[in-house]
Write an enzyme that holds these catalytic residues in place. Structure first.
Site, mmCIF file in Angstrom:
data_model
loop_
_atom_site.group_PDB
_atom_site.id
_atom_site.type_symbol
_atom_site.label_atom_id
_atom_site.label_comp_id
_atom_site.label_asym_id
_atom_site.label_seq_id
_atom_site.Cartn_x
_atom_site.Cartn_y
_atom_site.Cartn_z
ATOM 1 N N ALA A 18 -2.139 -6.116 -4.432
ATOM 2 C CA ALA A 18 -1.375 -7.270 -5.059
ATOM 3 C C ALA A 18 -2.047 -7.701 -6.476
ATOM 4 O O ALA A 18 -3.452 -7.825 -6.182
ATOM 5 C CB ALA A 18 -1.188 -8.336 -4.074
ATOM 6 N N GLN A 70 5.866 -0.951 -1.235
ATOM 7 C CA GLN A 70 5.417 -1.534 0.123
ATOM 8 C C GLN A 70 6.243 -2.969 0.120
ATOM 9 O O GLN A 70 6.450 -3.605 -0.946
ATOM 10 C CB GLN A 70 4.018 -1.739 0.119
ATOM 11 N N CYS A 100 -2.460 -6.281 5.036
ATOM 12 C CA CYS A 100 -3.061 -7.171 4.222
ATOM 13 C C CYS A 100 -3.851 -8.341 4.943
ATOM 14 O O CYS A 100 -3.008 -8.763 5.880
ATOM 15 C CB CYS A 100 -1.993 -7.774 3.343
#
Length: 312
Positions: A18, A70, A100
């Site tokens: 990210a 994703q 994550c």
């Protein structure tokens, strides 16, 4: 190396990160030797799809295929809808985020927090696979080894995911509790690989050609995923590919080569994000590029106060 019907040029993947693996950076990694690159995670919350952040992450204009996106969330139907939303915008592979460890993701029980709720994790996998199957879109899954050292359930989820129709599985060799601290372990990845017939990708602490070879040998994984080691060093993919093919170390790029790649990356970055945002979001990339150079600290300080693309 295949994901569904897609044949990849090699087995080196750029990890979804990210704020890092936007379209310009993914394309740079592909140019410099990555055989596959997965997008930053796109939220499954419909209310945020019209936001600038999500609309940028769903923009794949000019990106070579296969385009892998994703998705992240905690509701099975929302995740299925998010898969279709992204397929309509060019996604050819959908990846489910169960890896994550960020607090803002795990605090809403998404990302690696899903590994603590196996029934929900499998509901999401089933829903996304069912939504993607009629479109002929393979679904992959990225996860960790478990919630903690005492609760490693990667093997259980991996087996269920394969049975549900997951086409490829990536395992980061850390628990959710570890975040990115400590060392990645590869025994769990090796156990998952030994138990499954679908491709398995090893991820975690792969930061050199020698480490890449060692992880492949230890885990018998089909592919490697590289994340933080590519920050400021996207040519790591070609270095690893050369070493795995020949056993020889590839000479590092010259400063002129690296400068050419960086300048092209910057222009793509500005064009993608716009000048005001692009100048600011490029600072982290520039900091990574110059961190090991003599005078890198002072140059980074100058970069961080630049207000225009031309000055930067």
């Amino acid at each position: 190396m295949n994901i569904g019907a897609f044949e990849l040029p090699n087995n080196l993947f750029a990890a979804p990160m990210a704020g890092v693996t936007d379209r310009p950076f993914r394309m740079l990694c592909r140019q410099l030797g990555a055989g596959h690159a997965v997008s930053e995670m796109v939220t499954s919350q419909r209310a945020l799809w019209s936001s600038l952040k999500t609309s940028r992450r769903a923009d794949h204009s000019g990106e070579p295929g296969p385009i892998a996106v994703q998705i992240a969330g905690v509701n099975a139907q929302q995740m299925a809808d998010a898969a279709l939303y992204n397929i309509d915008r060019g996604a050819q592979i959908i990846d489910i985020n169960m890896g994550c460890p960020a607090k803002k993701v795990c605090n809403v029980f998404a990302g690696s927090a899903l590994m603590s709720n196996e029934p929900l994790a499998l509901l999401i996998i089933d829903a996304v696979v069912a939504a993607c199957a009629p479109r002929g879109v393979p679904v992959t899954l990225k996860m960790r080894t478990g919630r903690s050292d005492a609760e490693k359930n990667a093997l259980t989820i991996a087996r269920a995911a394969e049975s549900a129709g997951i086409a490829l599985l990536t395992v980061h060799g850390r628990t959710r509790e570890q975040g990115f601290k400590g060392l990645a372990e590869y025994d769990t990845i090796a156990a998952v690989k030994a138990a499954l017939s679908i491709p398995v990708v090893a991820n975690g602490d792969i930061d050199s050609p020698q480490k890449a070879r060692a992880v492949l040998a230890h885990t018998q994984a089909d592919a490697l995923m590289i994340g933080r080691a590519a920050q400021g060093r996207p040519w790591i993919f070609r270095e690893i590919a050369h070493f795995l093919a020949t056993g020889e170390q590839l000479a590092p790029p010259t400063v002129a080569e690296a400068a050419q790649w960086l300048t092209a990356h910057l222009h793509d970055h500005y064009a993608f994000h716009g000048e005001w945002s692009g100048v600011r979001t490029a600072r982290k990339h520039l900091g990574w590029y110059v961190r090991d150079l003599a005078g890198g600290d002072s140059l980074r300080a100058e970069i961080n106060v630049a207000e225009s693309a031309a000055e930067q």
